[in-house]
Write a protein that holds these residues in place. Structure first.
Motif, PDB file in Angstrom:
ATOM      1  N   MET A   1       0.847  -1.176   0.000  1.00  0.00           N
ATOM      2  CA  MET A   1       0.000   0.000   0.000  1.00  0.00           C
ATOM      3  C   MET A   1       0.892   1.238   0.000  1.00  0.00           C
ATOM      4  O   MET A   1       1.877   1.279   0.715  1.00  0.00           O
ATOM      5  CB  MET A   1      -0.912  -0.028   1.229  1.00  0.00           C
ATOM      6  CG  MET A   1      -1.947   1.035   1.190  1.00  0.00           C
ATOM      7  SD  MET A   1      -3.269   0.970   2.449  1.00  0.00           S
ATOM      8  CE  MET A   1      -3.130  -0.569   3.256  1.00  0.00           C
ATOM      9  N   PRO A   2       0.537   2.257  -0.806  1.00  0.00           N
ATOM     10  CA  PRO A   2       1.345   3.471  -0.836  1.00  0.00           C
ATOM     11  C   PRO A   2       1.355   4.151   0.542  1.00  0.00           C
ATOM     12  O   PRO A   2       0.413   4.001   1.314  1.00  0.00           O
ATOM     13  CB  PRO A   2       0.634   4.365  -1.857  1.00  0.00           C
ATOM     14  CG  PRO A   2      -0.276   3.480  -2.605  1.00  0.00           C
ATOM     15  CD  PRO A   2      -0.579   2.310  -1.724  1.00  0.00           C
ATOM     16  N   PRO A   3       2.395   4.895   0.813  1.00  0.00           N
ATOM     17  CA  PRO A   3       2.440   5.599   2.101  1.00  0.00           C
ATOM     18  C   PRO A   3       1.332   6.634   2.192  1.00  0.00           C
ATOM     19  O   PRO A   3       0.957   7.242   1.195  1.00  0.00           O
ATOM     20  CB  PRO A   3       3.818   6.260   2.103  1.00  0.00           C
ATOM     21  CG  PRO A   3       4.225   6.314   0.667  1.00  0.00           C
ATOM     22  CD  PRO A   3       3.553   5.161  -0.014  1.00  0.00           C
ATOM     23  N   ASN A   4       0.830   6.801   3.393  1.00  0.00           N
ATOM     24  CA  ASN A   4      -0.194   7.815   3.658  1.00  0.00           C
ATOM     25  C   ASN A   4      -1.447   7.651   2.809  1.00  0.00           C
ATOM     26  O   ASN A   4      -2.081   8.641   2.458  1.00  0.00           O
ATOM     27  CB  ASN A   4       0.372   9.228   3.466  1.00  0.00           C
ATOM     28  CG  ASN A   4       1.569   9.480   4.349  1.00  0.00           C
ATOM     29  OD1 ASN A   4       1.574   9.107   5.515  1.00  0.00           O
ATOM     30  ND2 ASN A   4       2.599  10.093   3.793  1.00  0.00           N
ATOM     31  N   LEU A   5      -1.824   6.419   2.461  1.00  0.00           N
ATOM     32  CA  LEU A   5      -3.038   6.202   1.676  1.00  0.00           C
ATOM     33  C   LEU A   5      -4.255   6.353   2.575  1.00  0.00           C
ATOM     34  O   LEU A   5      -4.313   5.759   3.654  1.00  0.00           O
ATOM     35  CB  LEU A   5      -3.055   4.818   1.038  1.00  0.00           C
ATOM     36  CG  LEU A   5      -4.272   4.600   0.129  1.00  0.00           C
ATOM     37  CD1 LEU A   5      -4.052   5.290  -1.205  1.00  0.00           C
ATOM     38  CD2 LEU A   5      -4.548   3.138  -0.073  1.00  0.00           C
ATOM     39  N   THR A   6      -5.208   7.148   2.130  1.00  0.00           N
ATOM     40  CA  THR A   6      -6.462   7.312   2.852  1.00  0.00           C
ATOM     41  C   THR A   6      -7.611   7.186   1.871  1.00  0.00           C
ATOM     42  O   THR A   6      -7.493   7.542   0.701  1.00  0.00           O
ATOM     43  CB  THR A   6      -6.554   8.689   3.552  1.00  0.00           C
ATOM     44  OG1 THR A   6      -6.407   9.718   2.565  1.00  0.00           O
ATOM     45  CG2 THR A   6      -5.478   8.853   4.612  1.00  0.00           C
ATOM     46  N   ILE A   7      -8.726   6.657   2.356  1.00  0.00           N
ATOM     47  CA  ILE A   7      -9.973   6.629   1.598  1.00  0.00           C
ATOM     48  C   ILE A   7     -10.896   7.593   2.310  1.00  0.00           C
ATOM     49  O   ILE A   7     -11.146   7.459   3.514  1.00  0.00           O
ATOM     50  CB  ILE A   7     -10.609   5.220   1.577  1.00  0.00           C
ATOM     51  CG1 ILE A   7      -9.618   4.156   1.111  1.00  0.00           C
ATOM     52  CG2 ILE A   7     -11.893   5.228   0.738  1.00  0.00           C
ATOM     53  CD1 ILE A   7      -9.261   4.166  -0.336  1.00  0.00           C
ATOM     54  N   THR A   8     -11.397   8.570   1.580  1.00  0.00           N
ATOM     55  CA  THR A   8     -12.190   9.624   2.194  1.00  0.00           C
ATOM     56  C   THR A   8     -13.333  10.042   1.275  1.00  0.00           C
ATOM     57  O   THR A   8     -13.201   9.965   0.053  1.00  0.00           O
ATOM     58  CB  THR A   8     -11.284  10.836   2.528  1.00  0.00           C
ATOM     59  OG1 THR A   8     -12.049  11.839   3.168  1.00  0.00           O
ATOM     60  CG2 THR A   8     -10.649  11.420   1.291  1.00  0.00           C
ATOM     61  N   PRO A   9     -14.472  10.469   1.837  1.00  0.00           N
ATOM     62  CA  PRO A   9     -15.551  10.986   0.992  1.00  0.00           C
ATOM     63  C   PRO A   9     -15.081  12.225   0.229  1.00  0.00           C
ATOM     64  O   PRO A   9     -14.317  13.030   0.763  1.00  0.00           O
ATOM     65  CB  PRO A   9     -16.654  11.354   1.982  1.00  0.00           C
ATOM     66  CG  PRO A   9     -16.356  10.561   3.213  1.00  0.00           C
ATOM     67  CD  PRO A   9     -14.857  10.446   3.254  1.00  0.00           C
ATOM     68  N   LEU A  10     -15.538  12.338  -1.018  1.00  0.00           N
ATOM     69  CA  LEU A  10     -15.226  13.502  -1.842  1.00  0.00           C
ATOM     70  C   LEU A  10     -16.501  14.267  -2.142  1.00  0.00           C
ATOM     71  O   LEU A  10     -17.563  13.664  -2.326  1.00  0.00           O
ATOM     72  CB  LEU A  10     -14.563  13.080  -3.153  1.00  0.00           C
ATOM     73  CG  LEU A  10     -13.223  12.350  -3.063  1.00  0.00           C
ATOM     74  CD1 LEU A  10     -12.730  11.979  -4.452  1.00  0.00           C
ATOM     75  CD2 LEU A  10     -12.186  13.178  -2.328  1.00  0.00           C
ATOM     76  N   PHE A  11     -16.352  15.582  -2.235  1.00  0.00           N
ATOM     77  CA  PHE A  11     -17.485  16.463  -2.490  1.00  0.00           C
ATOM     78  C   PHE A  11     -17.136  17.394  -3.651  1.00  0.00           C
ATOM     79  O   PHE A  11     -16.082  17.254  -4.274  1.00  0.00           O
ATOM     80  CB  PHE A  11     -17.834  17.240  -1.219  1.00  0.00           C
ATOM     81  CG  PHE A  11     -18.233  16.322  -0.083  1.00  0.00           C
ATOM     82  CD1 PHE A  11     -19.546  15.888   0.047  1.00  0.00           C
ATOM     83  CD2 PHE A  11     -17.288  15.855   0.823  1.00  0.00           C
ATOM     84  CE1 PHE A  11     -19.911  15.023   1.072  1.00  0.00           C
ATOM     85  CE2 PHE A  11     -17.645  14.986   1.853  1.00  0.00           C
ATOM     86  CZ  PHE A  11     -18.961  14.570   1.976  1.00  0.00           C
TER      87      PHE A  11
END
Length: 165
Positions: A1-11
């Protein structure tokens, strides 16, 4: 997994980043004849995804958007997956970004009581077909898709996944 990977809602404040990821993949990498004008959902993700009771998520590595997935809630305990794209350099089982995005969406489906998940794509995206089938999606004919499934003119391959409650 890439460093600092986050899954977040987008608007909507991420619209430029979303378009900057998706349009080159569609138009340049896979030569799909589709324009921004033909995809009004990319101009207003809040109206097309969040306000339907669905959602739109992005995978970010540091501050770079490297993947997206959207869910349109259609009623009938069902949803349609849209805009699942991962930047070429971030694809593959090793990184697992597509699986993380899809898992995020499926967790949200279960929380909302959605048990029928549908999607459509184009025939040239063979790796995407293999990914969906490996997860458990079953291929369907266009005529087998429910009337409430929102269709995209360029799509010609259809899938369905039944989630246990």
């Amino acid at each position: 997994m890439p460093p600092n990977l986050t899954i977040t809602p987008l608007f909507n404040d991420s619209s430029a980043q979303i378009q900057g990821l998706i349009l080159p993949i569609q138009q340049i990498e896979f030569n799909v004849p589709i324009t921004l004008e033909g995809q009004p959902d990319l101009l207003d993700v809040e109206a097309f995804y969040h306000r339907t009771g669905g959602g739109f998520w992005g995978a970010k590595s540091a501050d770079e958007l490297v993947g997206t997935i959207g869910m349109i809630a259609t009623g009938h305990h069902a949803c349609a997956i849209r805009k699942m794209f991962v930047k070429k350099e971030y694809r593959g089982k090793e990184l697992g970004i597509a699986a993380l995005l899809l898992n995020t969406l499926l967790i949200d489906c279960r929380a909302k009581g959605i048990t029928e998940v549908y999607l459509s794509t184009v025939d040239v995206l063979k790796a995407a077909h293999r990914f969906y089938e490996r997860i458990g999606f079953e291929r369907r004919e266009s005529e087998e898709m429910p009337a409430y499934f929102p269709r995209m003119p360029s799509d010609n391959v259809y899938y369905h996944l039944h989630l246990n409650a």
